[in-house]
Design a protein around this motif. Structure first.
Motif, PDB file in Angstrom:
ATOM      1  N   ALA A   1       0.819  -1.209   0.000  1.00 58.32           N
ATOM      2  CA  ALA A   1       0.000   0.000   0.000  1.00 58.32           C
ATOM      3  C   ALA A   1       0.856   1.263   0.000  1.00 58.32           C
ATOM      4  CB  ALA A   1      -0.929   0.003   1.211  1.00 58.32           C
ATOM      5  N   VAL A   2       1.875   1.295   0.845  1.00 59.01           N
ATOM      6  CA  VAL A   2       2.668   2.519   0.957  1.00 59.01           C
ATOM      7  C   VAL A   2       3.466   2.791  -0.318  1.00 59.01           C
ATOM      8  CG1 VAL A   2       4.846   1.705   1.993  1.00 59.01           C
ATOM      9  CG2 VAL A   2       3.888   3.920   2.662  1.00 59.01           C
ATOM     10  N   THR A   3       3.911   1.744  -1.007  1.00 57.49           N
ATOM     11  CA  THR A   3       4.615   1.990  -2.269  1.00 57.49           C
ATOM     12  C   THR A   3       3.647   2.534  -3.319  1.00 57.49           C
ATOM     13  OG1 THR A   3       4.355  -0.350  -2.874  1.00 57.49           O
ATOM     14  CG2 THR A   3       6.460   0.315  -1.891  1.00 57.49           C
ATOM     15  N   GLY A   4       2.423   2.021  -3.331  1.00 56.61           N
ATOM     16  CA  GLY A   4       1.427   2.552  -4.259  1.00 56.61           C
ATOM     17  C   GLY A   4       1.105   4.000  -3.978  1.00 56.61           C
ATOM     18  N   VAL A   5       0.953   4.323  -2.688  1.00 55.33           N
ATOM     19  CA  VAL A   5       0.654   5.693  -2.278  1.00 55.33           C
ATOM     20  C   VAL A   5       1.791   6.640  -2.659  1.00 55.33           C
ATOM     21  CG1 VAL A   5       0.426   7.166  -0.234  1.00 55.33           C
ATOM     22  CG2 VAL A   5      -0.947   5.081  -0.433  1.00 55.33           C
ATOM     23  N   LEU A   6       3.020   6.232  -2.354  1.00 59.50           N
ATOM     24  CA  LEU A   6       4.169   7.109  -2.632  1.00 59.50           C
ATOM     25  C   LEU A   6       4.409   7.277  -4.128  1.00 59.50           C
ATOM     26  CD1 LEU A   6       6.698   6.041   0.150  1.00 59.50           C
ATOM     27  CD2 LEU A   6       5.265   8.105   0.047  1.00 59.50           C
ATOM     28  N   LEU A   7       4.250   6.216  -4.894  1.00 58.43           N
ATOM     29  CA  LEU A   7       4.457   6.337  -6.342  1.00 58.43           C
ATOM     30  C   LEU A   7       3.368   7.188  -6.988  1.00 58.43           C
ATOM     31  CD1 LEU A   7       5.802   2.799  -7.192  1.00 58.43           C
ATOM     32  CD2 LEU A   7       6.979   4.977  -7.557  1.00 58.43           C
ATOM     33  N   THR A   8       2.152   7.105  -6.472  1.00 56.73           N
ATOM     34  CA  THR A   8       1.090   7.975  -6.981  1.00 56.73           C
ATOM     35  C   THR A   8       1.473   9.439  -6.795  1.00 56.73           C
ATOM     36  OG1 THR A   8      -0.671   6.376  -6.568  1.00 56.73           O
ATOM     37  CG2 THR A   8      -1.312   8.682  -6.657  1.00 56.73           C
ATOM     38  N   SER A   9       1.903   9.792  -5.589  1.00 57.22           N
ATOM     39  CA  SER A   9       2.291  11.174  -5.309  1.00 57.22           C
ATOM     40  C   SER A   9       3.529  11.586  -6.112  1.00 57.22           C
ATOM     41  CB  SER A   9       2.555  11.347  -3.811  1.00 57.22           C
ATOM     42  OG  SER A   9       1.375  11.101  -3.089  1.00 57.22           O
ATOM     43  N   TYR A  10       4.493  10.671  -6.218  1.00 62.13           N
ATOM     44  CA  TYR A  10       5.717  10.969  -6.959  1.00 62.13           C
ATOM     45  C   TYR A  10       5.406  11.287  -8.417  1.00 62.13           C
ATOM     46  CZ  TYR A  10      10.026  10.174  -9.521  1.00 62.13           C
ATOM     47  OH  TYR A  10      11.094  10.317 -10.367  1.00 62.13           O
ATOM     48  N   LEU A  11       4.576  10.476  -9.039  1.00 60.75           N
ATOM     49  CA  LEU A  11       4.250  10.705 -10.449  1.00 60.75           C
ATOM     50  C   LEU A  11       3.486  12.007 -10.632  1.00 60.75           C
ATOM     51  CD1 LEU A  11       4.941   8.970 -12.969  1.00 60.75           C
ATOM     52  CD2 LEU A  11       5.222   7.754 -10.839  1.00 60.75           C
ATOM     53  N   GLY A  12       2.697  12.396  -9.619  1.00 60.00           N
ATOM     54  CA  GLY A  12       1.976  13.663  -9.705  1.00 60.00           C
ATOM     55  C   GLY A  12       2.904  14.856  -9.750  1.00 60.00           C
ATOM     56  N   THR A  13       3.955  14.829  -8.919  1.00 62.59           N
ATOM     57  CA  THR A  13       4.893  15.952  -8.887  1.00 62.59           C
ATOM     58  C   THR A  13       5.993  15.814  -9.943  1.00 62.59           C
ATOM     59  OG1 THR A  13       6.124  14.836  -7.127  1.00 62.59           O
ATOM     60  CG2 THR A  13       4.504  16.471  -6.468  1.00 62.59           C
ATOM     61  N   GLN A  14       6.317  14.603 -10.339  1.00 61.06           N
ATOM     62  CA  GLN A  14       7.342  14.409 -11.366  1.00 61.06           C
ATOM     63  C   GLN A  14       6.893  15.005 -12.697  1.00 61.06           C
ATOM     64  OE1 GLN A  14      10.348  13.609 -10.961  1.00 61.06           O
ATOM     65  NE2 GLN A  14      10.980  13.530 -13.100  1.00 61.06           N
ATOM     66  N   ALA A  15       5.598  14.942 -12.970  1.00 63.99           N
ATOM     67  CA  ALA A  15       5.077  15.562 -14.190  1.00 63.99           C
ATOM     68  C   ALA A  15       5.401  17.059 -14.191  1.00 63.99           C
ATOM     69  CB  ALA A  15       3.571  15.342 -14.299  1.00 63.99           C
ATOM     70  N   GLN A  16       5.245  17.684 -13.038  1.00 62.28           N
ATOM     71  CA  GLN A  16       5.560  19.106 -12.921  1.00 62.28           C
ATOM     72  C   GLN A  16       7.064  19.344 -13.092  1.00 62.28           C
ATOM     73  OE1 GLN A  16       4.886  20.848  -9.053  1.00 62.28           O
ATOM     74  NE2 GLN A  16       4.334  22.818  -9.945  1.00 62.28           N
ATOM     75  N   ALA A  17       7.854  18.433 -12.573  1.00 60.70           N
ATOM     76  CA  ALA A  17       9.314  18.583 -12.655  1.00 60.70           C
ATOM     77  C   ALA A  17       9.819  18.552 -14.088  1.00 60.70           C
ATOM     78  CB  ALA A  17      10.000  17.486 -11.839  1.00 60.70           C
ATOM     79  N   VAL A  18       9.091  17.883 -14.986  1.00 61.33           N
ATOM     80  CA  VAL A  18       9.526  17.824 -16.387  1.00 61.33           C
ATOM     81  C   VAL A  18       8.793  18.842 -17.255  1.00 61.33           C
ATOM     82  CG1 VAL A  18      10.261  15.418 -16.238  1.00 61.33           C
ATOM     83  CG2 VAL A  18       7.907  15.937 -16.946  1.00 61.33           C
ATOM     84  N   GLY A  19       8.121  19.806 -16.600  1.00 60.80           N
ATOM     85  CA  GLY A  19       7.545  20.917 -17.339  1.00 60.80           C
ATOM     86  C   GLY A  19       6.053  20.847 -17.598  1.00 60.80           C
ATOM     87  N   LEU A  20       5.379  19.820 -17.091  1.00 64.14           N
ATOM     88  CA  LEU A  20       3.933  19.714 -17.253  1.00 64.14           C
ATOM     89  C   LEU A  20       3.243  20.278 -16.013  1.00 64.14           C
ATOM     90  CD1 LEU A  20       3.825  16.035 -18.603  1.00 64.14           C
ATOM     91  CD2 LEU A  20       3.795  18.152 -19.950  1.00 64.14           C
ATOM     92  N   ASP A  21       1.920  20.324 -16.052  1.00 66.09           N
ATOM     93  CA  ASP A  21       1.174  20.730 -14.869  1.00 66.09           C
ATOM     94  C   ASP A  21       1.243  19.628 -13.818  1.00 66.09           C
ATOM     95  OD1 ASP A  21       0.379  23.151 -15.940  1.00 66.09           O
ATOM     96  OD2 ASP A  21      -1.462  22.319 -16.803  1.00 66.09           O
ATOM     97  N   ARG A  22       1.169  20.001 -12.565  1.00 62.32           N
ATOM     98  CA  ARG A  22       1.120  19.004 -11.498  1.00 62.32           C
ATOM     99  C   ARG A  22      -0.140  18.168 -11.676  1.00 62.32           C
ATOM    100  NH1 ARG A  22       1.725  21.140  -5.514  1.00 62.32           N
ATOM    101  NH2 ARG A  22       3.809  21.549  -6.308  1.00 62.32           N
ATOM    102  N   VAL A  23      -0.002  16.864 -11.543  1.00 58.58           N
ATOM    103  CA  VAL A  23      -1.124  15.958 -11.769  1.00 58.58           C
ATOM    104  C   VAL A  23      -1.757  15.586 -10.438  1.00 58.58           C
ATOM    105  CG1 VAL A  23      -1.842  13.740 -12.720  1.00 58.58           C
ATOM    106  CG2 VAL A  23       0.002  15.018 -13.821  1.00 58.58           C
ATOM    107  N   TYR A  24      -3.052  15.888 -10.314  1.00 59.08           N
ATOM    108  CA  TYR A  24      -3.791  15.520  -9.117  1.00 59.08           C
ATOM    109  C   TYR A  24      -4.784  14.400  -9.382  1.00 59.08           C
ATOM    110  CZ  TYR A  24      -2.059  19.754  -6.843  1.00 59.08           C
ATOM    111  OH  TYR A  24      -1.260  20.721  -6.306  1.00 59.08           O
ATOM    112  N   GLY A  25      -5.136  14.216 -10.643  1.00 55.62           N
ATOM    113  CA  GLY A  25      -6.184  13.279 -11.000  1.00 55.62           C
ATOM    114  C   GLY A  25      -5.746  11.829 -10.970  1.00 55.62           C
ATOM    115  N   GLY A  26      -6.582  11.004 -11.552  1.00 58.28           N
ATOM    116  CA  GLY A  26      -6.335   9.574 -11.564  1.00 58.28           C
ATOM    117  C   GLY A  26      -7.387   8.861 -10.747  1.00 58.28           C
ATOM    118  N   LEU A  27      -7.189   7.590 -10.566  1.00 57.99           N
ATOM    119  CA  LEU A  27      -8.171   6.775  -9.862  1.00 57.99           C
ATOM    120  C   LEU A  27      -8.274   7.116  -8.386  1.00 57.99           C
ATOM    121  CD1 LEU A  27      -7.290   3.328 -11.475  1.00 57.99           C
ATOM    122  CD2 LEU A  27      -9.300   4.739 -11.952  1.00 57.99           C
ATOM    123  N   LEU A  28      -7.124   7.434  -7.767  1.00 59.89           N
ATOM    124  CA  LEU A  28      -7.126   7.607  -6.313  1.00 59.89           C
ATOM    125  C   LEU A  28      -6.064   8.628  -5.912  1.00 59.89           C
ATOM    126  CD1 LEU A  28      -8.807   6.156  -4.087  1.00 59.89           C
ATOM    127  CD2 LEU A  28      -6.812   4.720  -3.699  1.00 59.89           C
ATOM    128  N   GLY A  29      -6.487   9.889  -5.750  1.00 59.14           N
ATOM    129  CA  GLY A  29      -5.573  10.926  -5.310  1.00 59.14           C
ATOM    130  C   GLY A  29      -5.502  10.995  -3.796  1.00 59.14           C
TER     131      GLY A  29
END
Length: 199
Positions: A117-145
């Motif tokens: 569970a914790v790896t799923g939670v952390l990777l969800t958050s990481y991918l949300g902010t990593q999108a911003q780090a590469v120049g996209l908007d921060r991602v909040y959406g998806g199945l489970l924010g």
């Protein structure tokens, strides 16, 4: 399913709380730290794993989530929103996620589910902010924010007061399994969305 689509409504509901926080001199950073303290309180309560402590944990999670919304709103109201404040908020949010999931897992002795569970939670958050780090908007959406996770933890804690188990497993175990599966699916969903925008 994502509660993040209701951010505008949440911001309107926050207005009196923002005014009150400003009136007493609360800073966004202090609010972030207090929110984390409530996350630790939730984890400790979930570790106890009794009906009463599940109720206490649920209440602590609700307060944590509300304060997590409040810190940013106060920063915008005061004009003090900054990269440093955003960093503090995100770091404390991740630690809050970890301690809450750890408390749930330890309370029922299911460290395998806790790790998944914790790896799923952390990777969800990481991918949300990593999108911003590469120049996209921060991602909040998806199945489970994060808002969805906090709501589900609060609801599960409240229900655990009255329903000890379903299908031979505690509600906490079912919740951790959900976070494990849907968390990783959400992380993959966010990755694919970002990849398509960058390709």
């Amino acid at each position: 399913m994502t509660l993040d689509t209701y951010r505008d409504l949440a911001n309107r509901l926050l207005r009196p709380w923002v005014r009150a926080a400003v009136a007493v001199g609360a800073t966004p950073d202090v609010i972030s730290v207090v929110a984390f303290v409530f996350a630790v309180g939730a984890a400790a309560a979930f570790y106890g794993a009794t009906p009463l402590l599940y109720a206490v944990g649920a209440l602590c999670v609700v307060v944590n989530g509300w304060l997590d919304l409040l810190d940013g709103a106060v920063a915008r109201e005061l004009g003090t929103d900054s990269v440093a404040g955003d960093l503090l908020d995100h770091v404390l949010d991740r630690y809050a996620d970890v301690v809450i999931v750890a408390g749930l897992a330890a309370g029922i002795g299911r460290y395998d589910l806790g790790l998944a569970a914790v790896t799923g939670v952390l990777l969800t958050s990481y991918l949300g902010t990593q999108a911003q780090a590469v120049g996209l908007d921060r991602v909040y959406g998806g199945l489970l924010g994060r808002a969805d996770r906090l709501a589900l933890v609060g609801i599960t804690g409240g229900l655990s007061v009255f329903i000890p188990a379903v299908g031979g497993f505690s509600l906490a175990a079912w919740l951790l399994a959900l976070f494990a599966v849907v968390g990783h699916l959400t992380a993959i969903q966010r990755f694919v969305s970002a990849w398509r925008q960058l390709s």
